[in-house]
Design a protein around this motif. Structure first.
Motif, PDB file in Angstrom:
ATOM      1  N   ILE A   1      -7.459  13.654  -4.771  1.00  0.00           N
ATOM      2  CA  ILE A   1      -7.500  12.129  -4.916  1.00  0.00           C
ATOM      3  C   ILE A   1      -8.319  11.721  -3.571  1.00  0.00           C
ATOM      4  CG2 ILE A   1      -6.731   9.814  -5.254  1.00  0.00           C
ATOM      5  CD1 ILE A   1      -4.634  11.143  -6.910  1.00  0.00           C
ATOM      6  N   SER A   2      -9.294  10.889  -3.874  1.00  0.00           N
ATOM      7  CA  SER A   2     -10.007  10.011  -2.547  1.00  0.00           C
ATOM      8  C   SER A   2     -10.269   8.735  -3.195  1.00  0.00           C
ATOM      9  CB  SER A   2     -11.156  10.829  -2.319  1.00  0.00           C
ATOM     10  OG  SER A   2     -11.772  10.091  -1.157  1.00  0.00           O
ATOM     11  N   LEU A   3      -9.599   7.791  -2.651  1.00  0.00           N
ATOM     12  CA  LEU A   3      -9.475   6.452  -2.999  1.00  0.00           C
ATOM     13  C   LEU A   3      -9.784   5.462  -1.569  1.00  0.00           C
ATOM     14  CD1 LEU A   3      -9.154   4.031  -5.232  1.00  0.00           C
ATOM     15  CD2 LEU A   3      -6.823   4.158  -4.622  1.00  0.00           C
ATOM     16  N   THR A   4     -10.822   4.600  -1.724  1.00  0.00           N
ATOM     17  CA  THR A   4     -10.961   3.596  -0.943  1.00  0.00           C
ATOM     18  C   THR A   4     -11.196   2.277  -1.523  1.00  0.00           C
ATOM     19  OG1 THR A   4     -12.334   5.229   0.502  1.00  0.00           O
ATOM     20  CG2 THR A   4     -12.724   2.831   1.120  1.00  0.00           C
ATOM     21  N   VAL A   5     -10.437   1.462  -0.959  1.00  0.00           N
ATOM     22  CA  VAL A   5     -10.451  -0.018  -1.447  1.00  0.00           C
ATOM     23  C   VAL A   5     -10.936  -0.922  -0.375  1.00  0.00           C
ATOM     24  CG1 VAL A   5      -8.920  -1.871  -2.231  1.00  0.00           C
ATOM     25  CG2 VAL A   5      -8.306   0.353  -2.781  1.00  0.00           C
ATOM     26  N   ARG A   6     -11.976  -1.557  -0.528  1.00  0.00           N
ATOM     27  CA  ARG A   6     -12.779  -2.608   0.102  1.00  0.00           C
ATOM     28  C   ARG A   6     -12.530  -3.954  -0.287  1.00  0.00           C
ATOM     29  NH1 ARG A   6     -16.328  -0.213   3.896  1.00  0.00           N
ATOM     30  NH2 ARG A   6     -16.464   1.838   3.682  1.00  0.00           N
TER      31      ARG A   6
ATOM     32  N   LEU B   1       2.209   6.852  -4.993  1.00  0.00           N
ATOM     33  CA  LEU B   1       1.850   7.342  -6.440  1.00  0.00           C
ATOM     34  C   LEU B   1       0.459   8.391  -6.503  1.00  0.00           C
ATOM     35  CD1 LEU B   1       1.202   6.814  -9.454  1.00  0.00           C
ATOM     36  CD2 LEU B   1      -0.385   4.969  -8.699  1.00  0.00           C
ATOM     37  N   LEU B   2      -0.403   8.084  -5.283  1.00  0.00           N
ATOM     38  CA  LEU B   2      -1.526   9.284  -5.333  1.00  0.00           C
ATOM     39  C   LEU B   2      -0.771  10.412  -4.802  1.00  0.00           C
ATOM     40  CD1 LEU B   2      -4.001   6.985  -3.298  1.00  0.00           C
ATOM     41  CD2 LEU B   2      -3.833   7.421  -5.978  1.00  0.00           C
ATOM     42  N   ALA B   3       0.325  10.368  -3.977  1.00  0.00           N
ATOM     43  CA  ALA B   3       0.839  11.821  -3.466  1.00  0.00           C
ATOM     44  C   ALA B   3       1.449  12.450  -4.907  1.00  0.00           C
ATOM     45  CB  ALA B   3       2.003  11.476  -2.421  1.00  0.00           C
ATOM     46  N   ASP B   4       2.152  11.621  -5.501  1.00  0.00           N
ATOM     47  CA  ASP B   4       2.912  12.170  -6.872  1.00  0.00           C
ATOM     48  C   ASP B   4       1.853  12.640  -7.615  1.00  0.00           C
ATOM     49  OD1 ASP B   4       5.002  12.517  -8.480  1.00  0.00           O
ATOM     50  OD2 ASP B   4       4.043  10.917  -9.648  1.00  0.00           O
ATOM     51  N   LEU B   5       0.630  12.290  -7.805  1.00  0.00           N
ATOM     52  CA  LEU B   5      -0.417  12.760  -8.517  1.00  0.00           C
ATOM     53  C   LEU B   5      -0.862  14.037  -8.330  1.00  0.00           C
ATOM     54  CD1 LEU B   5      -2.363   9.421  -9.801  1.00  0.00           C
ATOM     55  CD2 LEU B   5      -0.713  10.833 -11.216  1.00  0.00           C
ATOM     56  N   THR B   6      -0.961  14.304  -6.933  1.00  0.00           N
ATOM     57  CA  THR B   6      -1.421  15.437  -6.405  1.00  0.00           C
ATOM     58  C   THR B   6      -0.346  16.549  -6.488  1.00  0.00           C
ATOM     59  OG1 THR B   6      -1.416  14.877  -4.187  1.00  0.00           O
ATOM     60  CG2 THR B   6      -3.332  14.849  -5.363  1.00  0.00           C
ATOM     61  N   THR B   7       0.871  16.026  -6.209  1.00  0.00           N
ATOM     62  CA  THR B   7       2.183  17.006  -6.073  1.00  0.00           C
ATOM     63  C   THR B   7       2.453  17.584  -7.380  1.00  0.00           C
ATOM     64  OG1 THR B   7       2.914  15.935  -4.147  1.00  0.00           O
ATOM     65  CG2 THR B   7       4.402  17.316  -5.313  1.00  0.00           C
ATOM     66  N   ARG B   8       2.184  16.823  -8.306  1.00  0.00           N
ATOM     67  CA  ARG B   8       2.592  17.409  -9.611  1.00  0.00           C
ATOM     68  C   ARG B   8       1.442  18.028 -10.334  1.00  0.00           C
ATOM     69  NH1 ARG B   8       3.977  13.488 -13.631  1.00  0.00           N
ATOM     70  NH2 ARG B   8       2.951  11.938 -12.597  1.00  0.00           N
TER      71      ARG B   8
ATOM     72  N   PHE C   1      -7.914  -0.062   2.636  1.00  0.00           N
ATOM     73  CA  PHE C   1      -7.117   1.268   2.281  1.00  0.00           C
ATOM     74  C   PHE C   1      -7.738   2.359   1.993  1.00  0.00           C
ATOM     75  CE2 PHE C   1      -5.137   3.951  -0.865  1.00  0.00           C
ATOM     76  CZ  PHE C   1      -3.931   4.054  -0.512  1.00  0.00           C
ATOM     77  N   HIS C   2      -7.352   3.371   2.499  1.00  0.00           N
ATOM     78  CA  HIS C   2      -7.968   4.742   2.390  1.00  0.00           C
ATOM     79  C   HIS C   2      -6.800   5.761   2.306  1.00  0.00           C
ATOM     80  CE1 HIS C   2     -11.170   7.782   2.009  1.00  0.00           C
ATOM     81  NE2 HIS C   2     -10.250   8.576   2.880  1.00  0.00           N
ATOM     82  N   CYS C   3      -7.015   6.667   1.234  1.00  0.00           N
ATOM     83  CA  CYS C   3      -6.128   7.906   1.046  1.00  0.00           C
ATOM     84  C   CYS C   3      -6.966   9.043   0.366  1.00  0.00           C
ATOM     85  CB  CYS C   3      -4.943   7.349   0.154  1.00  0.00           C
ATOM     86  SG  CYS C   3      -3.762   8.714  -0.149  1.00  0.00           S
ATOM     87  N   CYS C   4      -6.740  10.184   1.108  1.00  0.00           N
ATOM     88  CA  CYS C   4      -7.453  11.275   0.599  1.00  0.00           C
ATOM     89  C   CYS C   4      -6.113  12.475   0.607  1.00  0.00           C
ATOM     90  CB  CYS C   4      -8.598  11.864   1.427  1.00  0.00           C
ATOM     91  SG  CYS C   4      -9.314  13.378   0.950  1.00  0.00           S
TER      92      CYS C   4
ATOM     93  N   MET D   1       0.848  -1.256  -0.030  1.00  0.00           N
ATOM     94  CA  MET D   1      -0.125  -0.123   0.044  1.00  0.00           C
ATOM     95  C   MET D   1       0.828   1.106   0.061  1.00  0.00           C
ATOM     96  SD  MET D   1      -2.948  -0.919  -0.263  1.00  0.00           S
ATOM     97  CE  MET D   1      -4.289  -2.328   0.007  1.00  0.00           C
ATOM     98  N   ASP D   2       2.067   1.084   0.393  1.00  0.00           N
ATOM     99  CA  ASP D   2       2.954   2.264   0.388  1.00  0.00           C
ATOM    100  C   ASP D   2       3.003   2.644  -0.888  1.00  0.00           C
ATOM    101  OD1 ASP D   2       3.327   2.114   3.211  1.00  0.00           O
ATOM    102  OD2 ASP D   2       4.972   0.857   3.181  1.00  0.00           O
ATOM    103  N   ALA D   3       3.290   1.935  -1.956  1.00  0.00           N
ATOM    104  CA  ALA D   3       3.614   2.425  -3.343  1.00  0.00           C
ATOM    105  C   ALA D   3       2.410   3.046  -3.814  1.00  0.00           C
ATOM    106  CB  ALA D   3       3.723   1.209  -4.158  1.00  0.00           C
ATOM    107  N   LEU D   4       1.081   2.767  -3.595  1.00  0.00           N
ATOM    108  CA  LEU D   4      -0.011   3.142  -3.792  1.00  0.00           C
ATOM    109  C   LEU D   4      -0.235   4.636  -3.204  1.00  0.00           C
ATOM    110  CD1 LEU D   4      -2.802   3.068  -5.511  1.00  0.00           C
ATOM    111  CD2 LEU D   4      -3.763   1.822  -3.448  1.00  0.00           C
ATOM    112  N   THR D   5       0.201   4.727  -1.925  1.00  0.00           N
ATOM    113  CA  THR D   5       0.156   5.982  -1.318  1.00  0.00           C
ATOM    114  C   THR D   5       1.144   7.040  -2.106  1.00  0.00           C
ATOM    115  OG1 THR D   5      -0.677   4.901   0.836  1.00  0.00           O
ATOM    116  CG2 THR D   5       0.320   7.372   0.888  1.00  0.00           C
TER     117      THR D   5
END
Length: 65
Positions: free
Chosen positions: A20-25, A7-14, A32-35, A1-5
């Motif tokens: 981005i708000s992503l939840t995996v169930r 990636l999401l950080a990179d997309l918003t930083t760039r 997993f949840h990241c906002c 999940m660290d790689a996914l976090t």
């Protein structure tokens, strides 16, 4: 999940996307949840975990998928 976090950080930083708000169930359980990013750019307002998004016509594609 660290790689996914990362990636999401990179997309918003760039600024590929403003937020981005992503939840995996899995089997109904949240694994997993990241906002990240900004829900509003001017004036700036951070996205929050329960951030509503206006999907407009995108819902047709999501429903069809």
């Amino acid at each position: 999940m660290d790689a996914l976090t990362a990636l999401l950080a990179d997309l918003t930083t760039r600024q590929v996307v403003p937020s981005i708000s992503l939840t995996v169930r899995v089997a109904g359980e949240e694994v997993f949840h990241c906002c990240r990013g900004h829900a509003r750019l001017d004036p700036p307002r951070a996205a929050v975990p329960d951030q509503p998004y206006d999907l407009a016509s995108v819902t047709k594609v999501l429903a069809g998928t």
